[in-house]
Motif scaffolding. Structure first.
Motif, PDB file in Angstrom:
ATOM      1  N   GLY A 174       0.832  -1.240  -0.027  1.00  0.00           N
ATOM      2  CA  GLY A 174       0.001  -0.053   0.341  1.00  0.00           C
ATOM      3  C   GLY A 174       0.908   1.238  -0.019  1.00  0.00           C
ATOM      4  O   GLY A 174       1.894   1.271   0.744  1.00  0.00           O
ATOM      5  N   LEU A 201      -0.362  -0.776  -4.774  1.00  0.00           N
ATOM      6  CA  LEU A 201      -1.305  -0.030  -4.586  1.00  0.00           C
ATOM      7  C   LEU A 201      -1.090   1.306  -4.309  1.00  0.00           C
ATOM      8  O   LEU A 201      -0.237   2.000  -3.663  1.00  0.00           O
ATOM      9  CB  LEU A 201      -2.237  -0.651  -3.462  1.00  0.00           C
ATOM     10  N   SER A 203      -2.616   5.709  -5.393  1.00  0.00           N
ATOM     11  CA  SER A 203      -3.670   6.743  -6.085  1.00  0.00           C
ATOM     12  C   SER A 203      -3.555   6.634  -7.357  1.00  0.00           C
ATOM     13  O   SER A 203      -2.545   6.344  -8.138  1.00  0.00           O
ATOM     14  CB  SER A 203      -3.566   7.988  -5.559  1.00  0.00           C
ATOM     15  N   TYR A 222      -6.487   2.589  -5.423  1.00  0.00           N
ATOM     16  CA  TYR A 222      -7.306   2.222  -4.597  1.00  0.00           C
ATOM     17  C   TYR A 222      -8.749   1.819  -4.780  1.00  0.00           C
ATOM     18  O   TYR A 222      -9.154   1.233  -4.060  1.00  0.00           O
ATOM     19  CB  TYR A 222      -7.086   3.367  -3.350  1.00  0.00           C
ATOM     20  N   ILE A 225      -9.457  -2.288  -5.648  1.00  0.00           N
ATOM     21  CA  ILE A 225      -8.879  -3.413  -4.945  1.00  0.00           C
ATOM     22  C   ILE A 225      -9.674  -4.728  -5.154  1.00  0.00           C
ATOM     23  O   ILE A 225      -9.117  -5.729  -5.051  1.00  0.00           O
ATOM     24  CB  ILE A 225      -9.171  -3.075  -3.229  1.00  0.00           C
ATOM     25  N   ASP A 237       1.285  -2.255   4.497  1.00  0.00           N
ATOM     26  CA  ASP A 237       0.434  -0.967   4.384  1.00  0.00           C
ATOM     27  C   ASP A 237       1.462   0.033   4.875  1.00  0.00           C
ATOM     28  O   ASP A 237       1.787   0.293   6.022  1.00  0.00           O
ATOM     29  CB  ASP A 237      -0.705  -0.981   5.407  1.00  0.00           C
ATOM     30  N   VAL A 244      -9.011   1.995   3.048  1.00  0.00           N
ATOM     31  CA  VAL A 244      -8.211   1.227   1.990  1.00  0.00           C
ATOM     32  C   VAL A 244      -7.946  -0.163   2.696  1.00  0.00           C
ATOM     33  O   VAL A 244      -8.192  -1.345   2.368  1.00  0.00           O
ATOM     34  CB  VAL A 244      -6.670   1.477   1.801  1.00  0.00           C
TER      35      VAL A 244
END
Length: 358
Positions: A174, A201, A203, A222, A225, A237, A244
């Motif tokens: 993430g 992952l 934006s 995001y 998913i 993360d 998220v």
């Protein structure tokens, strides 16, 4: 002496203030910062300052206000200690300020330790200062920007390998556009014959940046998913974005073998969640992995591997990072605010150079 103060309960509230230089006591040395980096990592230090203890390193004496730690290089400008002589340059962990007074001691490997009593119970990795020679300023900037972040990236990689990736077939990162995230993606992509896929992952706005790194087998926003394959997975993360995390845990549920919390680049969207499908997220604390490897491998070995790893990735940093140099500590509040409020580009690496540092 100027320093940046941060409201510990609202970390976007900051102010620059001038305070008197404390007189040196026997055994102490005064360090004048030469340059330091400000990254999303420093915002994380502020966001988890109470939970992890980052506010304890550089107490301000002002209730509710703290100093954010940064990484950089400083000169010894005054000393009442045999361990440090004026003119020495050392790299390490500093307050976002113009100066720091430490109580230096030399360990068996030539590393300077700050033996100040209030730091005795804090993680040793943050109390170590490394002598560095005067050289190209670009090397100082890269070290301050990337060494702490890529060291964490490498320790995450080492920890995943140490645990056989918890049996996962894919590792999901993430906030893959963060420097710690992209470093982990790159380390995970290196092993030949690896049995896992690397999923980044990010934006939608940072998707092309992450894709351009060439380290991920798949890059998703995001909002995508649900496109992640429902196979045994590990989630690392870097963002701390609660929404998220909930979406990903709900999508993968029981096939999620481990969920690691590392950073809070989306600190403003962080909120503790009492119940999540799948495994309970566990905080990854890099100094713990360092301590484990020191015990297993002996002193110095993990440090050598970290140094080789971060220098390997930093050697190609020119292809994905633009170093932005700012003059004077007066520039620091705006840089910090842009990072804390999500306005900074992932391509930029910000360094503040303190003028008249000698």
């Amino acid at each position: 002496m100027k320093r940046l103060l941060v409201d510990q309960k609202n970390i976007t509230q900051i102010r620059l203030e001038e305070v008197a230089r404390p007189p040196l006591q026997p055994g102490e040395a005064r360090l004048r910062l030469e340059s330091f980096a400000i990254t999303a990592n420093n915002v994380t230090y502020a966001a988890v300052g109470f939970d992890i203890g980052y506010w304890k390193f550089f107490p301000t004496g002002i209730d509710g206000m703290g100093q954010v730690p940064v990484w950089g290089v400083a000169n010894v400008v005054e000393s009442r200690s045999d361990a440090l002589q004026p003119g020495a340059r050392i790299y390490g962990f500093y307050p976002l300020a113009e100066e720091l007074v430490i109580t230096p001691e030399i360990d068996g490997q030539g590393v300077i330790l700050d033996a100040a009593p209030h730091r005795a119970e804090l993680p040793a990795v943050y109390n170590r200062y490394i002598p560095v020679r005067q050289g190209a300023v670009e090397q100082d900037h890269l070290r301050a920007l990337l060494q702490p972040l890529l060291a964490t990236s490498y320790l995450l990689f080492d920890w995943l390998m140490d645990n056989d990736c918890f049996g996962a077939e894919q590792i999901i990162i993430g906030s893959a556009s963060s420097k710690t995230g992209l470093g982990l993606c790159k380390y995970l992509a290196e092993p030949e014959g690896r049995r896992y896929r690397v999923i980044g992952l990010t934006s939608e706005g940072n998707r092309s940046f992450v894709e351009g790194l060439g380290a991920c087998d798949q890059v998703l926003s995001y909002d995508e998913i649900e496109k992640i394959a429902q196979v045994p997975s590990v989630y690392v993360d870097m963002s701390g974005n609660a929404e998220v995390k909930l979406k990903l845990h709900s999508h993968l549920a029981e096939v999620l073998k481990h969920s690691a919390a590392v950073g809070t680049s989306h600190w403003d969207q962080f909120r503790p969640q009492k119940s999540l499908p799948g495994p309970k997220p566990q905080f990854f604390f890099a100094p713990s992995q360092i301590a484990k490897r020191r015990e297993e491998w002996g002193p110095g070995e993990i440090e050598k591997r970290i140094a080789a790893a971060w220098k390997r990735i930093a050697a190609e940093a020119g292809s994905w990072m633009q170093v932005r140099v700012h003059a004077g500590i007066e520039a620091a509040p705006q840089v910090y605010a842009d990072l804390a409020e999500g306005r900074a580009s992932p391509r930029d690496g910000h360094v503040v150079v303190i003028e008249n540092s000698s």
